[in-house]
Write an enzyme that holds these catalytic residues in place. Structure first.
Site, PDB file in Angstrom:
ATOM      1  CG  ASP A   8      43.536  50.221  30.500  1.00 44.94           C
ATOM      2  OD1 ASP A   8      44.751  50.537  30.506  1.00 44.94           O
ATOM      3  OD2 ASP A   8      42.764  50.555  31.404  1.00 44.94           O
ATOM      4  CG  HIS A   9      42.897  54.033  27.875  1.00 44.52           C
ATOM      5  ND1 HIS A   9      41.833  53.321  28.407  1.00 44.52           N
ATOM      6  CD2 HIS A   9      43.113  55.069  28.713  1.00 44.52           C
ATOM      7  CE1 HIS A   9      41.427  53.918  29.509  1.00 44.52           C
ATOM      8  NE2 HIS A   9      42.186  54.986  29.723  1.00 44.52           N
ATOM      9  N   GLY A  71      46.234  51.574  34.381  1.00 45.63           N
ATOM     10  CA  GLY A  71      46.631  52.751  35.137  1.00 45.63           C
ATOM     11  C   GLY A  71      47.188  52.417  36.504  1.00 45.63           C
ATOM     12  CB  SER A  72      45.782  51.572  39.668  1.00 43.82           C
ATOM     13  OG  SER A  72      44.713  50.660  39.505  1.00 43.82           O
ATOM     14  CG  ASN A  74      44.484  48.452  42.485  1.00 43.61           C
ATOM     15  OD1 ASN A  74      45.094  47.605  43.108  1.00 43.61           O
ATOM     16  ND2 ASN A  74      44.624  49.745  42.716  1.00 43.61           N
ATOM     17  CD  GLU A  76      44.128  47.411  34.757  1.00 46.78           C
ATOM     18  OE1 GLU A  76      43.595  48.299  34.075  1.00 46.78           O
ATOM     19  OE2 GLU A  76      44.473  47.597  35.945  1.00 46.78           O
ATOM     20  CG  HIS A 103      56.210  33.261  49.781  1.00 44.61           C
ATOM     21  ND1 HIS A 103      56.108  33.956  50.953  1.00 44.61           N
ATOM     22  CD2 HIS A 103      57.490  32.821  49.723  1.00 44.61           C
ATOM     23  CE1 HIS A 103      57.268  33.945  51.582  1.00 44.61           C
ATOM     24  NE2 HIS A 103      58.127  33.257  50.844  1.00 44.61           N
ATOM     25  CG  ASN A 104      51.494  34.335  46.864  1.00 43.88           C
ATOM     26  OD1 ASN A 104      52.137  35.365  46.919  1.00 43.88           O
ATOM     27  ND2 ASN A 104      50.862  33.842  47.915  1.00 43.88           N
ATOM     28  NE  ARG A 138      56.728  28.772  54.722  1.00 42.28           N
ATOM     29  CZ  ARG A 138      56.987  30.060  54.776  1.00 42.28           C
ATOM     30  NH1 ARG A 138      56.126  30.886  55.348  1.00 42.28           N
ATOM     31  NH2 ARG A 138      58.096  30.537  54.279  1.00 42.28           N
ATOM     32  NE  ARG A 142      50.293  29.453  54.678  1.00 42.80           N
ATOM     33  CZ  ARG A 142      51.405  29.913  55.182  1.00 42.80           C
ATOM     34  NH1 ARG A 142      52.282  30.577  54.436  1.00 42.80           N
ATOM     35  NH2 ARG A 142      51.681  29.725  56.460  1.00 42.80           N
TER      36      ARG A 142
END
Length: 167
Positions: A8-9, A71-72, A74, A76, A103-104, A138, A142
């Site tokens: 974003d901006h 910005g953070s 989060n 996004e 792992h993910n 594992r 998951r």
């Protein structure tokens, strides 16, 4: 590798640097916006478009990952994770960048542009791209549980409560 980017901006300046770095590193970069600075723009559509493109490419057998940032990071990350098949991880250091893949098997990372200097962000992205998924049982198990929940709203045998059954 094809890398889908959205921001974003708050991350627009970063976007220019990152696209150049990734292109110089031999990656094909697809920019999902924004093209111009607008302090009132909204990140969800940009990030969702990038995430959808990652899933589309991976489904078609194209080696692709995504990077979304604001910005953070989060919001996004939340936006990207609304796309079925996306595993977007918030990254804030080299360890989280590597673990997101290791792992993910994350296919998208989110980074806070206001939280890090551009050099650190480049290092995070390079580490994310370079890190392979371990495919340890594992971790595979998951990830499969997350995909099952995404498809069905439950995880068989794992005690996931159905909200509608609670009355």
């Amino acid at each position: 590798m094809r890398i889908h980017i959205a921001t974003d901006h708050a991350g627009l300046d970063f976007s220019q640097h990152l696209q150049q770095h990734l292109s110089d590193s031999g990656h094909e970069v697809i920019d999902h916006g924004p093209a111009d600075y607008d302090a009132l723009d909204d990140y969800p559509a940009f990030c969702i478009n990038a995430a959808q493109a990652v899933v589309h490419d991976q489904t078609a057998g194209v080696d692709a990952l995504g990077v979304v940032f604001g910005g953070s990071g989060n919001g996004e990350q939340i936006a990207a994770n609304k796309v079925r098949g996306v595993r977007a991880a918030l990254v804030w250091n080299l360890s989280t960048a590597k673990l997101a893949r290791d792992h993910n098997d994350a296919n998208v990372i989110s980074i806070g542009a206001r939280q890090h200097p551009v050099g650190d962000v480049i290092a995070f992205i390079d580490a994310f791209i370079a890190e392979p998924f371990t495919a340890e049982e594992r971790h595979v198990r998951r990830i499969a549980q997350l995909a099952e929940y995404e498809r069905t709203g439950t995880i068989a045998g794992k005690g996931v409560d159905s909200y509608s059954e609670r009355g």
